[in-house]
Design a protein around this motif. Structure first.
Motif, mmCIF file in Angstrom:
data_model
loop_
_atom_site.group_PDB
_atom_site.id
_atom_site.type_symbol
_atom_site.label_atom_id
_atom_site.label_comp_id
_atom_site.label_asym_id
_atom_site.label_seq_id
_atom_site.Cartn_x
_atom_site.Cartn_y
_atom_site.Cartn_z
ATOM 1 N N ASP A 103 0.811 -1.224 0.000
ATOM 2 C CA ASP A 103 0.000 0.000 0.000
ATOM 3 C C ASP A 103 0.843 1.271 0.000
ATOM 4 O OD1 ASP A 103 -2.439 -1.382 0.070
ATOM 5 O OD2 ASP A 103 -2.206 -1.710 2.209
ATOM 6 N N GLN A 104 2.133 1.142 0.143
ATOM 7 C CA GLN A 104 3.008 2.297 0.200
ATOM 8 C C GLN A 104 4.224 2.057 -0.694
ATOM 9 O OE1 GLN A 104 2.391 5.058 1.813
ATOM 10 N NE2 GLN A 104 0.528 4.373 2.857
ATOM 11 N N PRO A 105 4.819 3.083 -1.325
ATOM 12 C CA PRO A 105 4.367 4.470 -1.308
ATOM 13 C C PRO A 105 3.254 4.741 -2.328
ATOM 14 C CG PRO A 105 6.372 4.290 -2.565
ATOM 15 C CD PRO A 105 6.092 2.916 -2.040
ATOM 16 N N THR A 106 3.100 3.818 -3.292
ATOM 17 C CA THR A 106 2.078 3.981 -4.313
ATOM 18 C C THR A 106 1.084 2.840 -4.193
ATOM 19 O OG1 THR A 106 3.718 4.987 -5.781
ATOM 20 C CG2 THR A 106 1.680 4.221 -6.791
ATOM 21 N N PRO A 107 -0.208 3.147 -4.119
ATOM 22 C CA PRO A 107 -1.192 2.086 -3.863
ATOM 23 C C PRO A 107 -1.174 0.950 -4.882
ATOM 24 C CG PRO A 107 -2.181 4.242 -3.560
ATOM 25 C CD PRO A 107 -0.826 4.477 -4.157
ATOM 26 N N ASP A 108 -0.801 1.224 -6.123
ATOM 27 C CA ASP A 108 -0.855 0.156 -7.116
ATOM 28 C C ASP A 108 0.471 -0.004 -7.843
ATOM 29 O OD1 ASP A 108 -2.055 -1.978 -8.295
ATOM 30 O OD2 ASP A 108 -3.046 -0.819 -9.865
ATOM 31 N N ILE B 21 3.473 -11.616 -11.861
ATOM 32 C CA ILE B 21 3.174 -10.192 -11.753
ATOM 33 C C ILE B 21 2.347 -9.974 -10.492
ATOM 34 C CG2 ILE B 21 2.040 -8.221 -12.863
ATOM 35 C CD1 ILE B 21 2.312 -9.933 -15.511
ATOM 36 N N ILE B 22 2.751 -9.005 -9.687
ATOM 37 C CA ILE B 22 2.075 -8.753 -8.419
ATOM 38 C C ILE B 22 1.621 -7.309 -8.389
ATOM 39 C CG2 ILE B 22 2.279 -8.835 -5.895
ATOM 40 C CD1 ILE B 22 4.816 -10.630 -6.390
ATOM 41 N N ARG B 23 0.318 -7.112 -8.195
ATOM 42 C CA ARG B 23 -0.185 -5.755 -8.019
ATOM 43 C C ARG B 23 -1.363 -5.784 -7.051
ATOM 44 N NH1 ARG B 23 -2.201 -3.437 -13.716
ATOM 45 N NH2 ARG B 23 -2.623 -1.673 -12.348
ATOM 46 N N ARG B 24 -1.445 -4.754 -6.234
ATOM 47 C CA ARG B 24 -2.428 -4.713 -5.147
ATOM 48 C C ARG B 24 -3.860 -4.800 -5.658
ATOM 49 N NH1 ARG B 24 -4.898 -5.656 -1.228
ATOM 50 N NH2 ARG B 24 -4.689 -4.783 0.866
ATOM 51 N N SER B 25 -4.126 -4.196 -6.804
ATOM 52 C CA SER B 25 -5.495 -4.146 -7.312
ATOM 53 C C SER B 25 -6.014 -5.516 -7.731
ATOM 54 C CB SER B 25 -5.591 -3.178 -8.490
ATOM 55 O OG SER B 25 -4.768 -3.611 -9.558
ATOM 56 N N ASN B 26 -5.123 -6.505 -7.893
ATOM 57 C CA ASN B 26 -5.548 -7.846 -8.263
ATOM 58 C C ASN B 26 -5.808 -8.736 -7.062
ATOM 59 O OD1 ASN B 26 -5.346 -7.213 -10.955
ATOM 60 N ND2 ASN B 26 -3.329 -8.105 -11.223
ATOM 61 N N MET B 27 -5.721 -8.168 -5.857
ATOM 62 C CA MET B 27 -5.850 -8.960 -4.642
ATOM 63 C C MET B 27 -7.053 -8.527 -3.829
ATOM 64 S SD MET B 27 -1.886 -8.827 -3.531
ATOM 65 C CE MET B 27 -0.645 -9.183 -4.768
ATOM 66 N N PRO B 28 -7.548 -9.404 -2.950
ATOM 67 C CA PRO B 28 -8.635 -9.001 -2.060
ATOM 68 C C PRO B 28 -8.200 -7.817 -1.203
ATOM 69 C CG PRO B 28 -8.299 -11.374 -1.980
ATOM 70 C CD PRO B 28 -7.150 -10.808 -2.752
#
Length: 240
Positions: A43-48, A80-87
């Motif tokens: 979640d830091q420093p950029t949310p996605d 590939i890992i990105r926050r928006s693809n996760m619960p």
């Protein structure tokens, strides 16, 4: 069976092949070398922020309200890992389970690169689709298989991804602790201990010390999991 299982040289970290897509991404990415158990906040420093795994093994950890931390998903080279693809779970972290390297890109830059090249976009979407299929399979494993079948399935996955074939069987420098395995397979630690003892007694698993294990009978291990064929299909990397 995966390239990793077929490798004869010990001591190498699996590394994602540098395809044309990766070469383009590399120009805009920041390489990040992470030590074992180092955490990268999602979640830091950029949310996605987007991370692309280059070597090693990483996992997503999260704490659900009122529950201890859980290991939710494993990521291998090329993933590939990105926050928006996760619960949207609170306090999710990306943890290096052994010495690893990732490429970090801002989400907007990642998307701009894909928009500019149809082949790159197709390659990335294929990888994400494979990851989604693996995550869905893992959920099915937890919901439908017995403890012994779950453990056999994980050993097959690790053997395919990070195993080294030798005369005595498939050796794995296992980066997962007993707690990691129990969390990932939704097992009580005492239950996992009993399962491990049964696998040793059956000749399916040998502990060599210092986190190293040996799978001496691959065929019998595969017979212990009802989804062995599916695991072999999903965990044979196709990074092009």
């Amino acid at each position: 069976m995966s390239e990793t299982v077929n490798r004869d040289r010990a001591g190498e970290l699996p590394v994602a092949r540098l395809t044309g897509t990766d070469a383009a991404l590399r120009e805009h990415a920041t390489p990040v070398r992470v030590r074992r158990r180092q955490r990268l906040a999602l979640d830091q420093p950029t949310p996605d922020t987007v991370y692309i795994v280059r070597s090693g093994l990483l996992g997503i950890e999260a704490a659900i309200a009122g529950k201890p931390r859980q290991l939710l998903e494993l990521f291998y080279p090329g993933d590939i890992i990105r926050r928006s693809n996760m619960p949207p779970l609170p306090h999710a972290t990306l943890t290096a389970l052994n010495v690893s390297e990732v490429w970090r890109l801002p989400a907007r830059g990642f998307e701009a690169l894909l928009t500019a090249n149809a082949d790159q976009n197709a390659s990335m979407q294929r990888r994400l689709g494979e990851q989604h299929a693996r995550a869905s399979l893992h959920a099915s494993i937890i919901g439908a298989l017995s403890g012994d079948e779950r453990f056999a399935s994980l050993l097959i996955e690790l053997g395919l991804r990070i195993g080294l074939r030798g005369a005595a069987g498939i050796g794995i420098d296992n980066p997962l602790s007993r707690t990691d395995i129990a969390d990932y397979l939704a097992l009580n630690p005492d239950t996992l201990s009993r399962i491990t003892s049964r696998f040793r007694a059956r000749g399916l698993l040998i502990h060599l010390g210092s986190g190293q294990i040996l799978l001496p009978n691959w065929e019998e291990l595969c017979a212990a999991s009802p989804i062995a064929t599916t695991l072999q299909a999903l965990h044979t990397p196709t990074l092009g």
